[in-house]
Every structure is written in C-alpha cells, then in structure tokens.
Design an enzyme around this catalytic site. Structure first.
Site, short mmCIF file in Angstrom:
data_model
loop_
_atom_site.label_atom_id
_atom_site.label_comp_id
_atom_site.label_asym_id
_atom_site.label_seq_id
_atom_site.Cartn_x
_atom_site.Cartn_y
_atom_site.Cartn_z
N SER A 196 -18.06 -4.39 -40.71
CA SER A 196 -16.69 -4.50 -40.23
C SER A 196 -16.23 -5.96 -40.24
CB SER A 196 -16.59 -3.86 -38.84
OG SER A 196 -15.25 -3.64 -38.47
N ASP A 205 -13.53 6.70 -42.95
CA ASP A 205 -13.11 5.42 -42.38
C ASP A 205 -11.75 5.03 -42.96
OD1 ASP A 205 -12.92 2.86 -41.36
OD2 ASP A 205 -14.74 2.10 -42.33
N HIS A 220 -16.25 5.04 -39.23
CA HIS A 220 -16.51 3.60 -39.21
C HIS A 220 -17.74 3.27 -38.34
CE1 HIS A 220 -15.26 -0.51 -39.93
NE2 HIS A 220 -15.28 -0.79 -38.62
#
Length: 317
Positions: free
Chosen positions: A163, A259, A291
């Site tokens: 991320s 995601d 995610h």
C-alpha cells in the site's frame, strides 16, 4: 480541549479522526509488540535507531540458523497505512516480516517513518531514504549494526512494502536511479504489494462513482497537503516523466482482485514496459481478495501463495 468536546475536522474512520483543536485520534494501528525470538518461525528481531536526530528506529530480523559469516539477501521493508496509521512495530507487520524472513531466508530491515498529519509528506519519503542510507553505511562491514555488517550481501538488496509502503519503495527506487547511494551499487528488485497509486481520471475498470473516488482522493490531500492533486507523480507514477529511470533490475507487483487500487498496479507494469525501462516486470493477482488481505489472514491459500512468490522473486537469480 479534548476529543470528547472538540468538533471533528476530518473523519477517516475506521483509520483515524482529526479534531478542530488539532488532536489526532488514531483508530487503527495503535498496538505495538516488542522485538522477539518468534516461537513459530524462530526468526530473531531487535530494534535499532537509524536517526538519532529524529529518534527513529527500524526493526531488524535475522532468520534461524544463520552462520556467523553467512551472507544473505537484504529486504528493506516499508509498512502501509495510508502514510497515517500503523508502524513497523504493529503486530500485523511484525508477524508479516517474520514470515517473509523465514520463507525467503533473508535479512530484513522494517523501517519506521514519521506519519501524517503531524508530519505530512514528503517527511515519510525522506525518513525512508535516511533509513536506506543508514543501511548502506554497513556495506564495507564497519557500520554500527553487526547483523548488517556480518550477514548482508549488498549485491542483493531489495526494497518492498504494501500500500503506502509500496508507494515509498517505488519512490525510493526512482530516487536511487537519480542519486545512487554510497555503499549500494545496485538495487536488485522492488516488491510492490497492493501499491497505493491513484489519479484524477479513472482507468480500466476502476471505480467511477464520484463520491467513492472523492474518499480515496481525500486521503492523498490529507497526507500531502502541498500536493498539486491526485495526478501528482508521487501518487500517479503513470504521469511521471522519470518512470523509465527506475533504479532497480526487476519489479514484482502484486494486486488483489477486489481492491480499488487493482487497476493502478496493472497499468504501472504496462507503463514500465512502454517507457523503455529495461528491467524485468512480474505481475501477480489474488482473485477475489481485498486490499492487504495477507496481513489480516496470513494463513489463507492466497496469502501463502503470495509469500512464496515474493520468496522466489528474491532468490531467483
């Protein structure tokens, strides 16, 4: 005035809330665990200061049965959390890096950096670069940390993260392509898991609902208030004129099928190829996953597959 009486200025639940009196209430990533000898993986860890000026530490990891003179690849890992929550000492990241180190048989440095909003971007990038410089200071065997002096093969340095941490790893590889570092001649590869990239205009099958996009847009403005917007090259590498100068030999991008950031990871790989970057690009997708699913369910089939993929990426010469 405390958060019970102050009015909300920004509500990013379930991650954090910001009050008009300036108080930051983090709702996620506030728990920390100490370094340890992990009973499951037998990986040993310890915390070491890399910046005395900013009082910043990294957590170092050493795999089981490492001999006194054994040289291993190095993974410098940057945690996620939207630049705002989580730390290198969060249970989910401590467990994840333990698993990575055991599976890939690598030395790892998990970097803790200062977070927004108290320290808006580019502070996290600068802290992360400072940590990499600290790592490089061990290349000749005379740095302050013996695990790095003794056990790191500085010809096999990898950067990785998930991320926001994947965003950081990408940006540091770009910076390395421009500046280089004393002690590290080459970054062998970068590992970008569910990278936090975005942009103003939707691409591919990306979410097009203006209200839903507005939420994702707002996180970037919050973390980087001086930004020119969501087409800033820091968040939209597809528009970065320096993309082809990425300073590593190979790239692994992992995405999750459910995601919202999935399309950005795929197009990032395609754009690297189009721009003439000469390294090797690998892409892997976990269908039906959300995610950072691998942090929440490390033993599920797709998480185990991802772990093995990262291990083979590091160890495949």
């Amino acid at each position: 005035m405390n958060s019970k009486t102050s009015e909300l200025a920004h509500d990013f639940s379930p991650f954090l809330r910001i009050y008009k009196d300036g108080h930051v209430e983090r709702l996620k990533g506030i728990e920390v665990v100490p370094p340890s000898l992990d009973p499951k993986t037998r990986v040993q860890s310890k915390d070491v200061v890399y910046s005395t000026e900013a009082n910043l530490s990294s957590r170092l990891y050493l795999p089981e049965n490492t001999t006194p003179t054994q040289k291993l690849p190095l993974l410098v890992y940057y945690h996620g959390g939207g630049f705002c929550v989580e730390t290198a000492f969060s249970p989910c990241y401590h467990n994840h890096v333990n698993n990575l180190v055991a599976e890939a048989n690598v030395i790892a440095v998990s970097v803790d950096y200062r977070r927004a909003p108290e320290h808006p971007l580019p502070v996290a990038y600068d802290d992360s670069w400072a940590a990499l410089k600290w790592v490089a200071s061990h290349a000749h065997g005379d740095g302050p940390e013996e695990w790095l002096n003794r056990h790191v093969d500085f010809g096999k340095v990898f950067l990785g993260g998930d991320s926001a941490g994947a965003n950081i790893a990408h940006q540091l590889a770009l910076r390395f392509g421009q500046e280089r570092l004393e002690g590290i001649d080459n970054i062998k590869g970068i590992i970008l898991v569910h990278p936090y990239f975005w942009g103003i205009e939707p691409i591919g099958n990306e979410e097009r609902d203006p209200e839903k996009r507005k939420v994702i847009d707002g996180v970037w403005y919050f973390a980087c208030p001086t930004t020119g917007g969501n087409d800033d090259p820091l968040i939209n590498p597809l528009l970065d004129p320096k993309l082809a100068t990425l300073g590593c030999n190979k790239v692994l991008v992992a995405v999750a099928g459910n995601d919202a950031l999935r399309e950005r990871g795929w197009y990032y790989c395609e754009e690297l190829k189009k721009r003439g970057w000469r390294g090797k690009v690998e892409f892997v997708e976990a269908n039906g996953e959300n995610h950072v699913f691998h942090l929440e369910n490390a033993t599920c089939e797709n998480a185990v597959t991802l772990l093995k993929k990262i291990s083979s990426f590091i160890n495949d010469d």
